[in-house]
Design a protein around this motif. Structure first.
Motif, PDB file in Angstrom:
ATOM      1  N   ALA A  30      42.892  46.079  38.575  1.00  0.00           N
ATOM      2  CA  ALA A  30      41.925  45.306  37.574  1.00  0.00           C
ATOM      3  C   ALA A  30      42.213  43.448  37.715  1.00  0.00           C
ATOM      4  O   ALA A  30      40.790  42.984  37.539  1.00  0.00           O
ATOM      5  N   GLY A  31      42.689  43.235  38.095  1.00  0.00           N
ATOM      6  CA  GLY A  31      43.917  42.018  37.935  1.00  0.00           C
ATOM      7  C   GLY A  31      42.488  41.355  39.282  1.00  0.00           C
ATOM      8  O   GLY A  31      42.306  40.134  38.692  1.00  0.00           O
ATOM      9  N   LEU A  32      42.721  41.648  40.031  1.00  0.00           N
ATOM     10  CA  LEU A  32      42.174  41.227  41.538  1.00  0.00           C
ATOM     11  C   LEU A  32      40.629  41.398  41.021  1.00  0.00           C
ATOM     12  O   LEU A  32      39.598  40.754  41.837  1.00  0.00           O
ATOM     13  N   VAL A  33      40.209  42.630  40.842  1.00  0.00           N
ATOM     14  CA  VAL A  33      38.524  42.032  39.960  1.00  0.00           C
ATOM     15  C   VAL A  33      37.771  41.719  39.291  1.00  0.00           C
ATOM     16  O   VAL A  33      36.868  40.679  39.368  1.00  0.00           O
ATOM     17  N   SER A  34      38.568  40.832  38.458  1.00  0.00           N
ATOM     18  CA  SER A  34      39.168  40.800  37.488  1.00  0.00           C
ATOM     19  C   SER A  34      38.354  39.770  37.158  1.00  0.00           C
ATOM     20  O   SER A  34      37.772  38.586  37.831  1.00  0.00           O
ATOM     21  N   LEU A  35      39.164  38.747  38.510  1.00  0.00           N
ATOM     22  CA  LEU A  35      39.112  37.147  39.107  1.00  0.00           C
ATOM     23  C   LEU A  35      38.127  36.780  39.957  1.00  0.00           C
ATOM     24  O   LEU A  35      37.596  36.155  40.244  1.00  0.00           O
ATOM     25  N   LEU A  36      37.836  37.937  40.693  1.00  0.00           N
ATOM     26  CA  LEU A  36      37.103  38.095  42.051  1.00  0.00           C
ATOM     27  C   LEU A  36      35.463  37.548  40.845  1.00  0.00           C
ATOM     28  O   LEU A  36      34.325  36.930  41.153  1.00  0.00           O
ATOM     29  N   GLY A  37      35.021  38.811  39.838  1.00  0.00           N
ATOM     30  CA  GLY A  37      34.348  38.214  38.539  1.00  0.00           C
ATOM     31  C   GLY A  37      33.769  37.039  38.386  1.00  0.00           C
ATOM     32  O   GLY A  37      32.890  36.747  38.276  1.00  0.00           O
ATOM     33  N   LEU A  38      34.897  36.428  38.094  1.00  0.00           N
ATOM     34  CA  LEU A  38      35.317  35.561  37.330  1.00  0.00           C
ATOM     35  C   LEU A  38      34.846  34.449  38.452  1.00  0.00           C
ATOM     36  O   LEU A  38      33.916  33.404  37.724  1.00  0.00           O
ATOM     37  N   PHE A  39      34.940  34.153  39.274  1.00  0.00           N
ATOM     38  CA  PHE A  39      34.726  33.452  40.331  1.00  0.00           C
ATOM     39  C   PHE A  39      33.341  33.702  40.836  1.00  0.00           C
ATOM     40  O   PHE A  39      32.786  32.247  40.620  1.00  0.00           O
ATOM     41  N   ALA A  99      28.928  40.091  39.879  1.00  0.00           N
ATOM     42  CA  ALA A  99      29.543  39.866  38.447  1.00  0.00           C
ATOM     43  C   ALA A  99      29.225  41.442  37.993  1.00  0.00           C
ATOM     44  O   ALA A  99      30.500  41.668  37.386  1.00  0.00           O
ATOM     45  N   ILE A 100      27.760  41.867  37.173  1.00  0.00           N
ATOM     46  CA  ILE A 100      28.096  43.055  36.771  1.00  0.00           C
ATOM     47  C   ILE A 100      28.353  43.913  37.249  1.00  0.00           C
ATOM     48  O   ILE A 100      29.347  45.058  36.175  1.00  0.00           O
ATOM     49  N   TRP A 101      27.933  43.576  38.355  1.00  0.00           N
ATOM     50  CA  TRP A 101      28.676  45.117  39.426  1.00  0.00           C
ATOM     51  C   TRP A 101      30.329  45.352  39.194  1.00  0.00           C
ATOM     52  O   TRP A 101      30.520  45.904  39.182  1.00  0.00           O
ATOM     53  N   LEU A 102      30.935  44.193  38.944  1.00  0.00           N
ATOM     54  CA  LEU A 102      32.077  43.921  39.304  1.00  0.00           C
ATOM     55  C   LEU A 102      33.036  44.386  37.813  1.00  0.00           C
ATOM     56  O   LEU A 102      33.955  45.243  37.325  1.00  0.00           O
ATOM     57  N   LEU A 103      32.685  44.153  36.479  1.00  0.00           N
ATOM     58  CA  LEU A 103      32.500  44.741  35.468  1.00  0.00           C
ATOM     59  C   LEU A 103      32.779  46.020  34.842  1.00  0.00           C
ATOM     60  O   LEU A 103      33.542  46.820  34.704  1.00  0.00           O
ATOM     61  N   PHE A 104      31.525  46.419  35.792  1.00  0.00           N
ATOM     62  CA  PHE A 104      31.622  47.882  35.838  1.00  0.00           C
ATOM     63  C   PHE A 104      32.837  48.710  36.864  1.00  0.00           C
ATOM     64  O   PHE A 104      32.980  49.796  36.334  1.00  0.00           O
TER      65      PHE A 104
END
Length: 462
Positions: free
Chosen positions: A130-139, A257-262
């Motif tokens: 979850a942390g890596l997905v969140s960080l990648l989404g923000l990037f 980024a929206i997909w990563l939030l999903f």
């Protein structure tokens, strides 16, 4: 191991037993069960490497890689401002390829290392954190803001094109290659599953060779373009259209980024999503500060903005903590499967997968179709909308007394990992069809169509 049940088989697999029986007991009685193994012969290595190269090439068509290809396209267009365009393109192509290969080799080394401990690790493991997905989404969100021009309000086109070119020189080209491989690895398309599945448990050198070929296939189109002088003339001349094109490319990044939030919503609870959105708000505010204040306030604005961006990263680590808290220890599949995975099929009935549920259905004389899926698997979502969720397919399941089951691998789950290992399969999607009266499933292709499913059902009637 004879007929002692699915859990015994899975435990044997997890401790690297030399053989394991089919995980669904044989309802016929005392006959021993046959293991499902995919043979690997060293003489077949050349063909497997060719499949890996072809699978890597096809990754360029996957939606998860398209945002990075957009970035690369912008870098190529920026090359028209270089004094030695050919030398620039060659350097850019080599560094992009190096980034792709380094990322895929890192994946291979991680999988080999984890495998040595007796634990199965599939492709896509990087998107199960979850942390890596969140960080990648923000990037990617921040990168989209930069493409949109929010950071450089008031800057001229020539200055912007120069900065774009500078970004793609050196580390920029290398990092874009890393990002392409990172996002593309979970997309197991045609040919790639067969190549990786055949060697995933082979010696380390064989695994490294295959992963290298996959990376080379992904990078090959840009690498060939970089060293093909005749293709360089296809690049259009610079002009005001480049600014519009650059801003338009921001939107694929925002949708990524929206997909990563999903994906994140399937890994953790709503607090992790809220934490990530808060980080995105801080990034947007920091970008506004840097573009709004100039002169004597510029340094102070940059300092505050930098602190806010760091704090946004802290929210990503918080999302990782919330993800672990929401998931807890690995337990039954039913406890981890998201309700939305089942609900995605709407009015059609879908059951949460478990080895016991498959066993029960087969003992009752029913057939079973299992969809091993994940939120981060783009191929899975494509098959769901074009095939598995179609009315004629679901009606065919019902008419032929076939139990439709869904196994959610968005989060790492021990029993799904054991089954993927049983089939020497590198990750999801995986589709298994157990015809009525048979204990060994048929493994279907990774790209489905309604006609394929209907033909398989028809062939196995009776």
């Amino acid at each position: 191991v004879r007929l002692v049940g699915s859990e015994m088989c899975i435990r044997d697999r997890l401790i690297e037993a030399p053989k394991c029986t089919q995980i669904v007991p044989n309802t016929a009685g005392n006959a021993p069960l046959r293991p499902i193994m995919i043979p690997f012969e060293p003489s077949n290595l050349a063909g497997i490497l060719a499949l890996a190269l072809l699978g890597g090439l096809i990754l360029n068509l996957m939606p998860c890689v398209l945002p990075v290809l957009a970035i690369k396209t912008l870098g190529l267009l920026a090359s028209v401002n270089q004094l030695d365009r050919a030398a620039y393109l060659r350097r850019d192509g080599v560094l992009y390829t190096a980034g792709v290969l380094v990322c895929f080799l890192a994946f291979a080394l991680i999988i080999i290392g984890v495998r040595s401990t007796g634990v199965y690790l599939s492709l896509g493991f990087q998107l199960q954190n979850a942390g890596l997905v969140s960080l990648l989404g923000l990037f990617i969100f921040g990168l989209g803001l930069w493409f949109l021009g929010v950071v450089e309000l008031g800057a001229g086109l020539q200055r912007q094109a120069g900065r774009i070119g500078a970004f793609h020189q050196g580390s920029g080209a290398f990092l874009s290659g890393v990002l392409a491989a990172f996002l593309g690895a979970p997309c197991i398309g045609p040919f790639l599953g067969a190549a990786l599945g055949a060697v995933l448990f082979q010696p380390a050198l064989t695994v490294l060779l295959v992963f290298t070929m996959v990376g080379l296939g992904l990078a090959l189109p840009f690498l060939v373009f970089s060293f093909y002088p005749a293709a360089h003339r296809l690049l259009p001349r610079p002009g005001p259209w480049m600014e519009t094109f650059k801003q338009a490319l921001a939107f694929p990044l925002f949708f990524t980024a929206i997909w990563l939030l999903f994906v994140l919503a399937g890994l953790a609870d709503e607090r992790a999503v809220l934490s990530t959105l808060t980080g995105a708000g801080l990034i947007a505010f920091s970008v506004w500060l840097m573009s709004r204040f100039t002169g004597k306030f510029r340094r102070a604005a940059q300092l505050i903005a930098s602190l806010l961006i760091v704090y946004a990263g802290v929210f990503s680590f918080q999302a990782a903590h919330l993800g672990k808290g929401a998931v807890g220890a690995v337990g039954a599949v039913g406890a981890q499967a998201s309700a939305s995975v089942i609900g995605a099929y709407g009015k059609y009935r879908a059951q949460i997968w478990s080895p016991e549920a498959v066993e029960t259905a087969l003992r009752q004389g029913q057939g079973v179709f299992v969809d091993f899926t994940a939120r981060w698997c783009v191929t899975c979502q494509f098959n769901k909308r074009t095939t598995l969720g179609r009315k004629e397919v679901q009606e065919a399941f019902a008419a032929n007394d076939i139990r439709f089951m869904v196994a959610d691998y968005t989060q790492r789950e021990a029993r799904i990992s054991a089954l993927l290992k049983e089939f020497n399969h590198p990750g999801v999607p995986l589709y298994l069809y157990y015809p009525s009266g048979q204990t060994e499933p048929q493994k279907l292709p990774q790209i489905l169509s309604p006609s394929l499913i209907l033909d398989v059902i028809e062939e196995n009637k009776g």
